[in-house]
Design a protein around this motif. Structure first.
Motif, mmCIF file in Angstrom:
data_model
loop_
_atom_site.group_PDB
_atom_site.id
_atom_site.type_symbol
_atom_site.label_atom_id
_atom_site.label_comp_id
_atom_site.label_asym_id
_atom_site.label_seq_id
_atom_site.Cartn_x
_atom_site.Cartn_y
_atom_site.Cartn_z
ATOM 1 N N GLY A 149 0.929 -1.159 -0.097
ATOM 2 C CA GLY A 149 -0.093 0.106 0.030
ATOM 3 C C GLY A 149 0.615 1.269 -0.179
ATOM 4 N N ALA A 150 1.978 1.280 0.428
ATOM 5 C CA ALA A 150 2.987 2.432 0.777
ATOM 6 C C ALA A 150 3.449 2.758 -0.744
ATOM 7 C CB ALA A 150 4.163 2.170 1.775
ATOM 8 N N ARG A 209 -8.207 -8.613 -3.293
ATOM 9 C CA ARG A 209 -7.948 -9.423 -2.047
ATOM 10 C C ARG A 209 -6.296 -10.086 -2.058
ATOM 11 N NH1 ARG A 209 -12.623 -12.587 -3.640
ATOM 12 N NH2 ARG A 209 -11.964 -14.176 -4.969
ATOM 13 N N THR A 265 4.762 -6.607 9.328
ATOM 14 C CA THR A 265 3.678 -5.601 9.931
ATOM 15 C C THR A 265 2.768 -6.397 10.886
ATOM 16 O OG1 THR A 265 4.214 -4.360 7.751
ATOM 17 C CG2 THR A 265 2.177 -3.818 9.476
ATOM 18 N N THR A 277 -15.103 -6.933 5.795
ATOM 19 C CA THR A 277 -14.766 -6.867 4.492
ATOM 20 C C THR A 277 -15.845 -6.713 3.795
ATOM 21 O OG1 THR A 277 -13.722 -8.503 2.772
ATOM 22 C CG2 THR A 277 -15.268 -9.479 4.272
ATOM 23 N N ARG A 314 0.876 2.948 17.419
ATOM 24 C CA ARG A 314 1.448 2.979 16.265
ATOM 25 C C ARG A 314 2.468 1.817 16.262
ATOM 26 N NH1 ARG A 314 3.204 2.039 11.305
ATOM 27 N NH2 ARG A 314 2.470 3.547 9.825
ATOM 28 N N VAL A 353 7.033 -1.374 13.334
ATOM 29 C CA VAL A 353 7.599 -2.272 12.119
ATOM 30 C C VAL A 353 8.776 -2.217 11.744
ATOM 31 C CG1 VAL A 353 6.749 -3.026 9.925
ATOM 32 C CG2 VAL A 353 5.067 -1.936 11.236
ATOM 33 N N ARG A 358 -7.638 -0.248 -3.594
ATOM 34 C CA ARG A 358 -7.738 -0.675 -2.494
ATOM 35 C C ARG A 358 -8.914 -1.700 -2.465
ATOM 36 N NH1 ARG A 358 -6.806 2.310 2.805
ATOM 37 N NH2 ARG A 358 -6.211 0.199 3.309
ATOM 38 N N HIS A 359 -9.320 -1.799 -3.275
ATOM 39 C CA HIS A 359 -10.456 -3.268 -3.481
ATOM 40 C C HIS A 359 -10.150 -4.476 -4.254
ATOM 41 C CE1 HIS A 359 -12.976 -1.028 -0.937
ATOM 42 N NE2 HIS A 359 -12.826 0.161 -1.888
ATOM 43 N N LEU A 403 6.758 -8.053 4.122
ATOM 44 C CA LEU A 403 6.288 -6.720 4.650
ATOM 45 C C LEU A 403 5.005 -7.047 5.452
ATOM 46 C CD1 LEU A 403 6.974 -3.957 5.707
ATOM 47 C CD2 LEU A 403 6.046 -3.177 3.726
ATOM 48 N N LYS A 411 1.922 5.376 -2.584
ATOM 49 C CA LYS A 411 1.665 6.600 -1.789
ATOM 50 C C LYS A 411 3.010 7.520 -2.100
ATOM 51 C CE LYS A 411 -1.200 4.516 1.791
ATOM 52 N NZ LYS A 411 -1.276 4.068 3.133
ATOM 53 N N GLY A 461 -3.807 -7.741 2.586
ATOM 54 C CA GLY A 461 -2.471 -8.428 2.557
ATOM 55 C C GLY A 461 -2.000 -8.405 4.082
HETATM 56 N N1 LIG Z 1 4.974 -0.540 8.070
HETATM 57 C C1 LIG Z 1 3.704 -0.044 7.970
HETATM 58 O O1 LIG Z 1 3.330 0.685 8.764
HETATM 59 C C2 LIG Z 1 2.895 -0.779 6.873
HETATM 60 C C3 LIG Z 1 3.093 -1.957 6.410
HETATM 61 C C4 LIG Z 1 2.226 -2.376 5.593
HETATM 62 C C5 LIG Z 1 1.118 -1.810 5.107
HETATM 63 N N2 LIG Z 1 0.681 -0.463 5.726
HETATM 64 C C6 LIG Z 1 -0.204 0.112 5.444
HETATM 65 O O2 LIG Z 1 -1.737 -0.615 5.739
HETATM 66 C C7 LIG Z 1 -2.564 -0.456 4.968
HETATM 67 C C8 LIG Z 1 -2.997 -1.936 4.654
HETATM 68 O O3 LIG Z 1 -2.182 -2.352 3.561
HETATM 69 P P1 LIG Z 1 -2.477 -3.564 2.944
HETATM 70 O O4 LIG Z 1 -1.421 -3.804 1.878
HETATM 71 O O5 LIG Z 1 -2.614 -4.881 3.990
HETATM 72 O O6 LIG Z 1 -3.930 -3.823 2.396
HETATM 73 P P2 LIG Z 1 -4.320 -2.608 1.090
HETATM 74 O O7 LIG Z 1 -4.015 -3.000 -0.231
HETATM 75 O O8 LIG Z 1 -3.931 -1.030 1.408
HETATM 76 O O9 LIG Z 1 -5.893 -2.715 1.281
HETATM 77 C C9 LIG Z 1 -6.594 -3.595 0.466
HETATM 78 C C10 LIG Z 1 -7.827 -4.335 1.254
HETATM 79 O O10 LIG Z 1 -8.470 -3.415 2.130
HETATM 80 C C11 LIG Z 1 -9.744 -3.558 2.295
HETATM 81 N N3 LIG Z 1 -10.861 -2.472 2.719
HETATM 82 C C12 LIG Z 1 -10.872 -1.240 1.839
HETATM 83 N N4 LIG Z 1 -11.827 -0.215 2.416
HETATM 84 C C13 LIG Z 1 -12.139 -1.018 3.414
HETATM 85 C C14 LIG Z 1 -12.985 -0.720 4.476
HETATM 86 N N5 LIG Z 1 -13.744 0.419 4.685
HETATM 87 N N6 LIG Z 1 -13.412 -1.830 5.617
HETATM 88 C C15 LIG Z 1 -12.762 -2.838 5.310
HETATM 89 N N7 LIG Z 1 -11.962 -3.163 4.444
HETATM 90 C C16 LIG Z 1 -11.615 -2.234 3.568
HETATM 91 C C17 LIG Z 1 -10.043 -4.110 0.739
HETATM 92 O O11 LIG Z 1 -11.038 -5.236 0.661
HETATM 93 P P3 LIG Z 1 -12.360 -5.177 -0.028
HETATM 94 O O12 LIG Z 1 -12.104 -5.410 -1.142
HETATM 95 O O13 LIG Z 1 -13.146 -6.388 0.670
HETATM 96 O O14 LIG Z 1 -12.822 -3.787 0.537
HETATM 97 C C18 LIG Z 1 -8.732 -4.833 0.349
HETATM 98 O O15 LIG Z 1 -8.785 -6.262 0.621
HETATM 99 C C19 LIG Z 1 -2.065 0.526 3.605
HETATM 100 O O16 LIG Z 1 -2.526 1.625 4.250
HETATM 101 C C20 LIG Z 1 -0.564 0.358 3.890
HETATM 102 O O17 LIG Z 1 -0.041 1.545 3.378
HETATM 103 C C21 LIG Z 1 1.737 0.079 6.672
#
Ligand SMILES: NC(=O)c1ccc[n+]([C@@H]2O[C@H](COP(=O)([O-])OP(=O)(O)OC[C@H]3O[C@@H](n4cnc5c(N)ncnc54)[C@H](OP(=O)(O)O)[C@@H]3O)[C@@H](O)[C@H]2O)c1
Length: 306
Positions: A41-42, A298, A128, A173, A250, A253, A295-296, A124, A45, A153
Motif C-alpha cells: 500500500g505504501a 484481496r 507488520t 470486508t 502505532r 515495524v 484498495r479493493h 512486509l 503513496k 495483505g
Molecule cells: N509498516 C507499516 O506501517 C505498513 C506496512 C504495510 C502496510 N501498511 C499500510 O497498511 C494498509 C493496509 O495495507 P495492505 O497492503 O494490507 O492492504 P491494502 O492494499 O491497503 O488494502 C486492501 C484491502 O482493504 C480492504 N478495504 C478497503 N476499504 C475497506 C473498508 N472500509 N473496510 C474494510 N476493508 C476495506 C479491501 O477489501 P474489500 O475489497 O473487501 O473492500 C482490500 O482487501 C495500507 O494503508 C498500507 O500502506 C503499513
C-alpha cells in the motif's frame, strides 16, 4: 538490470520500465537477484509523492524474494546461491528490479516449501502483522480482536496469526471477500457496506486497523475499557482517541531477520498460509498500481521478476 521506476511523482502512468545500473555489494551487504517483489500500500503513496522522495530515477518496492548473487565484505552467514527473502531498510526501496542490494542482517533464508512469489507476499505484510499483533498489541489467548480490512495483505496474515495465538477474530470486508476471510480463519465477518461495525461489535480487547480514514477513529468505539488499538494506515502517529480509557498505538515495524524467521517458522508449522496472489510482470507496474490504489482486491499483488 531491468527495473520499474519513476522519474517524477504522479499517477500510475509515471511508472517506467527500463534499464538501470546494477547495484554492487558494499560491506555487510548482499546483492539479490530478485525473483519476486510485492506491491505494498505504501508504494503508490511514494509514487504520488506523499513521502517527499526526491532522488530520481527512483525504484519503488519494499519487499522481495530471490537468490544471492554477490556478497560484500563482512558477510559471514549468507552465500552466493542462497534463496532469501526480506524487506528493505525503513526509508529505502528498490525491489521492483532484477537486482537489489540489502544489508545481510535483515534478510532471511526462504523456506523450501514457499515459492518466491509467496515469500515476497508474506515479507512486509508478515513483519507488520507480527510487529502489531505480537509486539505491540500483545494479543493473548481468549481475547477478542477486531481486524479492519480483513481481505488485505497485512490483515489476512493478522487474522491467521491471531487465530494461531488463540484469540477470537472479528473482521470487516466487502461481500465479495467474505469466503476469503472465512478461509483465513475469521470467526465473525462484517460486510462494511451492509452495516456499521460500531453498531454490531463491542467489548473487544483489541483492534487492528489496516484501513485508515474515519474507520480508524470509529474503531475506538468497539473497545472495552482498558482495550488497546493499533493503526498502520493513519500515518506515522496513532490517532488520538476521544475516550481516555483505551490505548492507541502505532506499531514500529522494525526490520529484523528475527521477524522474517518467525514468518518462515509460522509457515512451516502450518499456522500461516500465503495470501491469494495476483501476478504481474515488472513492465505491468502501472496496472498493478491502479489496482493497489483502488484498495479493493484481496490478498497480494506480486511481480514475477524472473
Ligand atoms: N509498516 C507499516 O506501517 C505498513 C506496512 C504495510 C502496510 N501498511 C499500510 O497498511 C494498509 C493496509 O495495507 P495492505 O497492503 O494490507 O492492504 P491494502 O492494499 O491497503 O488494502 C486492501 C484491502 O482493504 C480492504 N478495504 C478497503 N476499504 C475497506 C473498508 N472500509 N473496510 C474494510 N476493508 C476495506 C479491501 O477489501 P474489500 O475489497 O473487501 O473492500 C482490500 O482487501 C495500507 O494503508 C498500507 O500502506 C503499513
Amino acid at each position: 538490470m531491468k527495473a520499474a521506476f519513476i522519474e517524477r511523482h504522479g499517477g500510475p502512468e509515471v511508472l517506467k520500465y527500463g534499464e538501470l545500473p546494477d547495484p554492487t555489494a558494499g560491506p555487510d551487504t548482499v546483492v539479490i537477484d530478485t525473483v519476486a517483489a510485492s506491491v505494498n500500500g505504501a508504494d503508490w503513496k511514494v509514487r504520488v509523492g506523499d513521502y517527499k522522495q526526491s532522488t530520481f530515477p527512483y525504484v519503488l518496492g519494499r519487499d522481495f524474494s530471490g537468490v544471492i548473487s554477490a556478497v560484500g565484505d563482512g558477510v559471514q552467514d549468507l552465500r552466493i546461491g542462497d534463496a532469501v527473502f526480506g524487506v528493505c531498510e525503513a526509508g529505502q526501496e528498490g525491489a521492483y528490479a532484477e537486482k537489489i542490494a540489502v544489508k545481510a542482517a535483515i534478510v532471511a533464508k526462504k523456506p523450501d516449501g514457499l515459492s518466491h512469489a509467496e515469500a515476497a507476499a508474506l515479507a512486509l505484510t508478515g513483519l507488520t502483522a507480527l510487529s502489531t499483533i505480537e509486539d505491540t498489541l500483545r494479543l493473548q489467548p481468549g481475547e477478542t480482536i477486531l481486524i479492519q480490512g480483513g481481505a488485505g495483505g497485512v490483515a489476512s496474515f493478522a487474522i491467521q496469526l491471531a487465530k494461531h495465538i488463540g484469540a477470537r477474530v472479528i473482521t470487516t470486508t466487502s461481500a465479495a471477500n467474505r469466503e476469503y476471510v472465512r478461509r483465513m480463519g475469521a470467526d465473525e465477518i462484517i460486510d462494511y457496506n451492509a452495516c456499521d461495525f460500531t453498531q454490531v461489535v463491542s467489548n473487544c480487547d483489541a483492534v487492528f486497523d489496516t484501513v485508515g480514514g474515519d474507520v480508524a477513529q470509529r474503531s475506538f468505539a468497539v473497545l472495552k475499557p482498558g482495550g488497546r488499538a493499533a493503526f498502520i494506515a493513519s500515518g506515522a502517529q496513532a490517532p488520538k482517541p476521544k475516550r481516555d480509557d483505551v490505548t492507541s498505538l502505532r506499531p514500529p515495524v522494525g526490520r529484523a531477520r528475527r521477524h522474517l524467521e518467525r514468518i518462515a517458522e509460522l509457515f512451516q508449522a502450518g499456522a500461516i498460509r500465503p495470501p491469494e496472489i495476483k501476478l504481474y510482470r515488472l513492465s505491468e507496474a502501472a496496472d498493478a498500481h491502479r489496482l493497489s490504489e483502488s484498495r479493493h482486491f484481496r490478498g497480494k499483488l506480486v511481480f514475477q521478476v524472473r
